[in-house]
Write a protein that holds these residues in place. Sequence first.
Motif, PDB file in Angstrom:
ATOM      1  N   GLY A 190       0.801  -1.224   0.000  1.00  0.00           N
ATOM      2  CA  GLY A 190       0.000   0.000   0.000  1.00  0.00           C
ATOM      3  C   GLY A 190       0.829   1.267   0.000  1.00  0.00           C
ATOM      4  O   GLY A 190       0.469   2.251  -0.655  1.00  0.00           O
ATOM      5  N   MET A 191       1.937   1.283   0.725  1.00  0.00           N
ATOM      6  CA  MET A 191       2.780   2.483   0.777  1.00  0.00           C
ATOM      7  C   MET A 191       3.332   2.830  -0.585  1.00  0.00           C
ATOM      8  O   MET A 191       3.537   4.003  -0.916  1.00  0.00           O
ATOM      9  CB  MET A 191       3.935   2.264   1.764  1.00  0.00           C
ATOM     10  CG  MET A 191       3.522   2.199   3.213  1.00  0.00           C
ATOM     11  SD  MET A 191       4.946   2.150   4.332  1.00  0.00           S
ATOM     12  CE  MET A 191       5.625   0.532   3.980  1.00  0.00           C
ATOM     13  N   VAL A 192       3.583   1.801  -1.405  1.00  0.00           N
ATOM     14  CA  VAL A 192       4.100   2.002  -2.752  1.00  0.00           C
ATOM     15  C   VAL A 192       2.969   2.318  -3.722  1.00  0.00           C
ATOM     16  O   VAL A 192       3.094   3.196  -4.587  1.00  0.00           O
ATOM     17  CB  VAL A 192       4.876   0.752  -3.221  1.00  0.00           C
ATOM     18  CG1 VAL A 192       5.192   0.831  -4.705  1.00  0.00           C
ATOM     19  CG2 VAL A 192       6.155   0.593  -2.410  1.00  0.00           C
ATOM     20  N   ASP A 193       1.855   1.605  -3.586  1.00  0.00           N
ATOM     21  CA  ASP A 193       0.725   1.779  -4.505  1.00  0.00           C
ATOM     22  C   ASP A 193       0.283   3.234  -4.579  1.00  0.00           C
ATOM     23  O   ASP A 193       0.094   3.795  -5.665  1.00  0.00           O
ATOM     24  CB  ASP A 193      -0.467   0.929  -4.057  1.00  0.00           C
ATOM     25  CG  ASP A 193      -0.159  -0.550  -4.009  1.00  0.00           C
ATOM     26  OD1 ASP A 193       0.830  -0.972  -4.634  1.00  0.00           O
ATOM     27  OD2 ASP A 193      -0.905  -1.280  -3.330  1.00  0.00           O
ATOM     28  N   ALA A 194       0.093   3.845  -3.403  1.00  0.00           N
ATOM     29  CA  ALA A 194      -0.417   5.214  -3.363  1.00  0.00           C
ATOM     30  C   ALA A 194       0.533   6.181  -4.052  1.00  0.00           C
ATOM     31  O   ALA A 194       0.101   7.133  -4.706  1.00  0.00           O
ATOM     32  CB  ALA A 194      -0.647   5.643  -1.915  1.00  0.00           C
ATOM     33  N   GLY A 195       1.830   5.928  -3.924  1.00  0.00           N
ATOM     34  CA  GLY A 195       2.804   6.797  -4.559  1.00  0.00           C
ATOM     35  C   GLY A 195       2.845   6.662  -6.065  1.00  0.00           C
ATOM     36  O   GLY A 195       3.217   7.603  -6.769  1.00  0.00           O
ATOM     37  N   LEU A 196       2.447   5.498  -6.565  1.00  0.00           N
ATOM     38  CA  LEU A 196       2.414   5.276  -8.008  1.00  0.00           C
ATOM     39  C   LEU A 196       1.134   5.803  -8.636  1.00  0.00           C
ATOM     40  O   LEU A 196       1.124   6.184  -9.812  1.00  0.00           O
ATOM     41  CB  LEU A 196       2.548   3.774  -8.310  1.00  0.00           C
ATOM     42  CG  LEU A 196       3.932   3.161  -8.109  1.00  0.00           C
ATOM     43  CD1 LEU A 196       3.851   1.637  -8.205  1.00  0.00           C
ATOM     44  CD2 LEU A 196       4.918   3.696  -9.144  1.00  0.00           C
ATOM     45  N   HIS A 197       0.044   5.813  -7.863  1.00  0.00           N
ATOM     46  CA  HIS A 197      -1.270   6.170  -8.407  1.00  0.00           C
ATOM     47  C   HIS A 197      -1.703   7.577  -7.985  1.00  0.00           C
ATOM     48  O   HIS A 197      -2.894   7.838  -7.794  1.00  0.00           O
ATOM     49  CB  HIS A 197      -2.300   5.134  -7.968  1.00  0.00           C
ATOM     50  CG  HIS A 197      -2.115   3.795  -8.620  1.00  0.00           C
ATOM     51  ND1 HIS A 197      -2.975   3.309  -9.580  1.00  0.00           N
ATOM     52  CD2 HIS A 197      -1.147   2.853  -8.465  1.00  0.00           C
ATOM     53  CE1 HIS A 197      -2.556   2.118  -9.974  1.00  0.00           C
ATOM     54  NE2 HIS A 197      -1.447   1.820  -9.317  1.00  0.00           N
ATOM     55  N   VAL A 198      -0.735   8.466  -7.850  1.00  0.00           N
ATOM     56  CA  VAL A 198      -1.036   9.856  -7.495  1.00  0.00           C
ATOM     57  C   VAL A 198      -1.944  10.493  -8.556  1.00  0.00           C
ATOM     58  O   VAL A 198      -1.756  10.298  -9.762  1.00  0.00           O
ATOM     59  CB  VAL A 198       0.271  10.665  -7.357  1.00  0.00           C
ATOM     60  CG1 VAL A 198      -0.033  12.139  -7.155  1.00  0.00           C
ATOM     61  CG2 VAL A 198       1.107  10.127  -6.196  1.00  0.00           C
ATOM     62  N   ASN A 199      -2.943  11.227  -8.098  1.00  0.00           N
ATOM     63  CA  ASN A 199      -3.853  11.959  -8.977  1.00  0.00           C
ATOM     64  C   ASN A 199      -4.752  11.035  -9.797  1.00  0.00           C
ATOM     65  O   ASN A 199      -5.302  11.441 -10.825  1.00  0.00           O
ATOM     66  CB  ASN A 199      -3.079  12.897  -9.917  1.00  0.00           C
ATOM     67  CG  ASN A 199      -3.957  14.004 -10.480  1.00  0.00           C
ATOM     68  OD1 ASN A 199      -4.834  14.522  -9.795  1.00  0.00           O
ATOM     69  ND2 ASN A 199      -3.720  14.379 -11.727  1.00  0.00           N
ATOM     70  N   MET A 200      -4.918   9.792  -9.332  1.00  0.00           N
ATOM     71  CA  MET A 200      -5.806   8.865 -10.000  1.00  0.00           C
ATOM     72  C   MET A 200      -7.051   8.650  -9.136  1.00  0.00           C
ATOM     73  O   MET A 200      -7.091   9.066  -7.974  1.00  0.00           O
ATOM     74  CB  MET A 200      -5.090   7.524 -10.232  1.00  0.00           C
ATOM     75  CG  MET A 200      -3.784   7.651 -11.018  1.00  0.00           C
ATOM     76  SD  MET A 200      -4.013   8.354 -12.679  1.00  0.00           S
ATOM     77  CE  MET A 200      -4.924   7.014 -13.460  1.00  0.00           C
ATOM     78  N   ALA A 201      -8.056   7.980  -9.711  1.00  0.00           N
ATOM     79  CA  ALA A 201      -9.303   7.759  -8.978  1.00  0.00           C
ATOM     80  C   ALA A 201      -9.566   6.284  -8.714  1.00  0.00           C
ATOM     81  O   ALA A 201     -10.649   5.915  -8.272  1.00  0.00           O
ATOM     82  CB  ALA A 201     -10.471   8.348  -9.770  1.00  0.00           C
ATOM     83  N   ASP A 202      -8.569   5.428  -8.962  1.00  0.00           N
ATOM     84  CA  ASP A 202      -8.744   4.000  -8.738  1.00  0.00           C
ATOM     85  C   ASP A 202      -8.458   3.659  -7.276  1.00  0.00           C
ATOM     86  O   ASP A 202      -8.021   4.501  -6.496  1.00  0.00           O
ATOM     87  CB  ASP A 202      -7.839   3.190  -9.670  1.00  0.00           C
ATOM     88  CG  ASP A 202      -6.365   3.541  -9.500  1.00  0.00           C
ATOM     89  OD1 ASP A 202      -6.064   4.654  -9.039  1.00  0.00           O
ATOM     90  OD2 ASP A 202      -5.509   2.689  -9.811  1.00  0.00           O
ATOM     91  N   SER A 203      -8.708   2.411  -6.908  1.00  0.00           N
ATOM     92  CA  SER A 203      -8.590   2.013  -5.499  1.00  0.00           C
ATOM     93  C   SER A 203      -7.162   2.135  -4.979  1.00  0.00           C
ATOM     94  O   SER A 203      -6.953   2.437  -3.798  1.00  0.00           O
ATOM     95  CB  SER A 203      -9.082   0.569  -5.319  1.00  0.00           C
ATOM     96  OG  SER A 203      -8.300  -0.328  -6.090  1.00  0.00           O
TER      97      SER A 203
END
Length: 317
Positions: A190-203
């Motif tokens: 999760g710590m990595v996921d959020a950093g990769l999906h910045v400014n997105m609307a997916d989970s």
Amino acid sequence: MSQINLGGSGLMVPTIALGAMRMGDKTDAQAQEVVETVLSKGVNFFDTADIYGNGQSTSKLAGALKAAGVQREDIILQSKGGILSDKGPVAEDGILGPRYEFSKEHLIASVDAELSRLKTDYLDVFLLHRPDVLMQPEEIAAAFDTLSTAGKVKHFGVSNMNPWQIELLQSVLDQKLVANQLQFGVMHTGMVDAGLHVNMADSRSVDHDGGILPYSQLKNMTIQAWSPFQYGMFEGHFIDNDKFPELNKKLQEIADKHHSTKNGIAVAFILTHPANMQVILGSMTPSRLTEMIDGRDVQLSHQEWYDIYFAAGNDLP
């Protein structure tokens, strides 16, 4: 064994540590074998907590270290406190029901009890075990000052806290918080996921941790990755699990290339991250521990790291 400077404190620690959570139900001989196995591989950092086995895991660890002939100055001992159970030695106040408790009195008592179980005069590191929503930062500061002045604790840290909780505490502490235990591994990213999906609307764009990964890097605070082989929280291991055929196939493929094992590659996945994390291993199986520790010598390429990330079911925006 490669080492890191724990939270910039000057305390040099191995990149891999042994967690004693599951040691409480082992025989004395089994516990000694585990301790001797990791020591033979250069792992001299041991992590425990007063809640583990209601204190029995810490006592078993102490017995195993003594049986192995370990000198106190040759090892690093870390414990955690702040969780009260309705059973065992951490509930000596007689109050029923589990809770978090960061009062000055309880934190000092928790350390004293762990020192007694470990048969030592000091802890190298003491962590607050999960956030207490009712915590009074000034009480924690007073407890840390008392423990530090008495020489009972050399360094302090937290577990499972977000940046603002840490900032709140650090604002009143004289001691720098050097470590934060957070779950991280191939199947908990999760710590990595959020950093990769910045400014997105997916989970995966949902930041559940308040930006704790870049915060930790910015503040030079060591992340200690707990349960690195679990999927979910405590649902089970992903290695050789039929639920994850693609992931295990990819881990084996990369392991063969590096003359390693799936266990080793899963550790290398964590250590390859530039945050300089420390991996807390919880296995009590000597053969698995040996494979895991050997992962410290594997340097994954960027492509291999992302291939594992994809095989675990993740994607890129």
